[in-house]
Design an enzyme around this catalytic site. Structure first.
Site, PDB file in Angstrom:
ATOM      1  N   ARG A 116      -3.313  -3.524  -5.863  1.00 29.54           N
ATOM      2  CA  ARG A 116      -2.731  -2.723  -7.350  1.00 29.54           C
ATOM      3  C   ARG A 116      -1.586  -2.144  -7.844  1.00 29.54           C
ATOM      4  NH1 ARG A 116      -1.612  -5.757 -11.921  1.00 29.54           N
ATOM      5  NH2 ARG A 116      -1.282  -5.093 -14.157  1.00 29.54           N
ATOM      6  N   ARG A 157     -40.117  -4.767  -4.509  1.00 31.39           N
ATOM      7  CA  ARG A 157     -39.093  -3.149  -5.203  1.00 31.39           C
ATOM      8  C   ARG A 157     -38.269  -3.021  -3.812  1.00 31.39           C
ATOM      9  NH1 ARG A 157     -44.419  -0.705  -8.381  1.00 31.39           N
ATOM     10  NH2 ARG A 157     -43.946  -1.825 -10.165  1.00 31.39           N
ATOM     11  N   THR A 180     -39.421  -1.710 -14.603  1.00 34.96           N
ATOM     12  CA  THR A 180     -38.416  -1.892 -14.918  1.00 34.96           C
ATOM     13  C   THR A 180     -38.799   0.142 -14.655  1.00 34.96           C
ATOM     14  OG1 THR A 180     -40.000  -1.012 -16.797  1.00 34.96           O
ATOM     15  CG2 THR A 180     -38.958  -3.135 -17.485  1.00 34.96           C
ATOM     16  N   SER A 206     -45.600 -12.925 -14.891  1.00 36.22           N
ATOM     17  CA  SER A 206     -45.695 -12.340 -16.284  1.00 36.22           C
ATOM     18  C   SER A 206     -46.177 -13.436 -17.516  1.00 36.22           C
ATOM     19  CB  SER A 206     -43.841 -12.143 -16.294  1.00 36.22           C
ATOM     20  OG  SER A 206     -43.566 -10.613 -15.539  1.00 36.22           O
ATOM     21  N   GLU A 212     -39.255  -6.695 -11.503  1.00 35.28           N
ATOM     22  CA  GLU A 212     -40.125  -6.349 -10.564  1.00 35.28           C
ATOM     23  C   GLU A 212     -40.643  -4.715 -11.315  1.00 35.28           C
ATOM     24  OE1 GLU A 212     -41.254  -8.049  -7.989  1.00 35.28           O
ATOM     25  OE2 GLU A 212     -40.282  -9.758  -8.096  1.00 35.28           O
ATOM     26  N   GLN A 271     -14.190  -1.490 -14.049  1.00 31.15           N
ATOM     27  CA  GLN A 271     -12.986  -0.377 -14.658  1.00 31.15           C
ATOM     28  C   GLN A 271     -11.691  -0.209 -14.053  1.00 31.15           C
ATOM     29  OE1 GLN A 271     -13.399   0.963 -17.987  1.00 31.15           O
ATOM     30  NE2 GLN A 271     -11.876   1.989 -17.879  1.00 31.15           N
TER      31      GLN A 271
END
Length: 381
Positions: free
Chosen positions: A267, A242, A364, A126, A362, A335
């Site tokens: 929890r 990949r 997008t 790159s 590697e 979350q």
């Protein structure tokens, strides 16, 4: 279809799991906070054969195959994604030189990578203006007698500050991809300058830098493959890479699911464990299902590569699905942890930061969809 692991695959997986849990995981938070490049840890990985999993024993590798490599990457990534990305790029460089280099290059460079002498490998493709489109690279290499002289710059180079061996791409003439060649460059070569360490969102214990080449002369014998073969070699390497990133994504997602299940059991809210609430239990059911699917896609691509069959489409599918699955998983994990998921007392905030780049490097997600579409048209057209 036989989904049972071989004895060798099981051994590599278990070796990586033990090392990841005992040596890497306890230090992962500190590595992340202090942005530590764990040189000695990488040498230990090399001593276990994990820096050359798919490399022949003659050159110091484990000679265990691509499936074993994928399994090892999953285990290492569950402990620390920064460690696993250094491992992935080193394996990728070693395999590229092992496959396309000559005997002298294998003896000189592959053994340095598999033994840990080189500490790490770097994949310098790159550039500031050429990420997803490597044909647009501006780095040049000009033949002068018995040397090649490189000029130009590279961006987002993993382990670039520490790597003893790099594979570097440059324009050597011709049109488009046909004018690109690949070269082996040793760390510390005069004319090679390392830029600033990038301050990244995630993978903070992985070294990422820019590289500048100013009349950087390397021996003519360091040309990898034939002149003009560079683009082809890069695409081949990225297909395999990949599989590595898909494996990393699976490992991070597995860690996020494991942390979520343990937290949801412990929890309490409204008089019961939060995992007993349907809303949260369904989140974890989806995480578990998507993780299994991603692992199967990834191991299928790895198996095809190991068998010497075409795997471009399958590698892109695995990388696309696994990386996007991982981002969904870490989001759910934060979350589930509520406010605790947003602070670094629990590891899920690190998983969240580390996972984000998986849909970018590697190739997008958008590039993966282009590759999958192209290969699908060939298959069904």
């Amino acid at each position: 279809m036989n989904l049972e692991l071989t004895e060798t695959q099981t051994l590599i997986r278990d070796t990586a799991r033990k090392f990841a849990r005992e040596r890497v995981a306890p230090q992962a938070r500190t590595f992340d906070r202090e942005e530590t490049f764990a040189t000695e840890l990488y040498r230990e990985l090399a001593s276990l054969g994990l820096m050359g999993v798919n490399i022949s024993a003659k050159y110091g590798g484990a000679e265990a195959g691509v499936v074993a490599y994928s399994l090892a990457m999953m285990e290492m990534s569950a402990a620390c994604a920064s460690t696993s990305v250094t491992m992935a790029v080193t394996n990728m460089c070693a395999e590229l030189i092992h496959t396309y280099g000559n005997d002298a290059q294998r003896e000189k460079f592959v053994t340095r990578l598999t033994s840990g002498e080189a500490v790490a490998g770097s994949f310098a493709l790159s550039e500031p203006h050429a990420g997803s489109d490597p044909r647009a690279m501006r780095t040049t290499a000009v033949r002068r007698g018995d040397t090649w002289v490189l000029n130009g710059s590279k961006q987002w180079i993993t382990s670039g500050e520490y790597a003893g061996v790099m594979v570097v791409w440059a324009q050597t003439g011709g049109q488009g991809g046909k004018g690109i060649s690949a070269f082996i460059v040793e760390g510390g070569t005069p004319g090679l300058h390392v830029g600033k360490h990038e301050d990244k969102m995630g993978l903070r214990a992985s070294n990422t830098v820019s590289l500048t080449f100013e009349d950087c002369a390397i021996p003519a014998d360091n040309l990898l493959g034939k002149e003009g073969d560079g683009f082809k070699l890069a695409m081949i390497a990225l297909d395999g890479g990949r599989i590595g990133i898909a494996s990393q994504a699976c490992g991070v997602a597995r860690a996020a699911l494991d942390a979520s299940v343990r937290y949801a059991k412990d929890r309490k809210a409204f008089g019961q464990a939060i995992g007993e609430f349907q809303g949260l239990s369904f989140m974890m059911a989806n995480m578990a299902t998507e993780l299994e699917a991603a692992e199967l896609l990834t191991l299928r691509a790895a198996s095809l590569k190991e068998e010497g069959k075409p795997f471009t489409r399958e590698a892109s599918m695995a990388k696309l699905f696994a990386s996007e699955m991982s981002n969904r998983a870490v989001d759910k994990a934060v979350q589930i942890h509520g406010g605790y998921g947003y602070i670094d007392e629990f590891p899920v905030e690190r998983y969240f930061r580390d996972a984000r780049v998986q849909t970018i490097y590697e190739g997008t997600s958008e590039v993966q969809r282009l590759v999958i579409a192209r290969e699908t048209f060939k298959l069904f057209g």
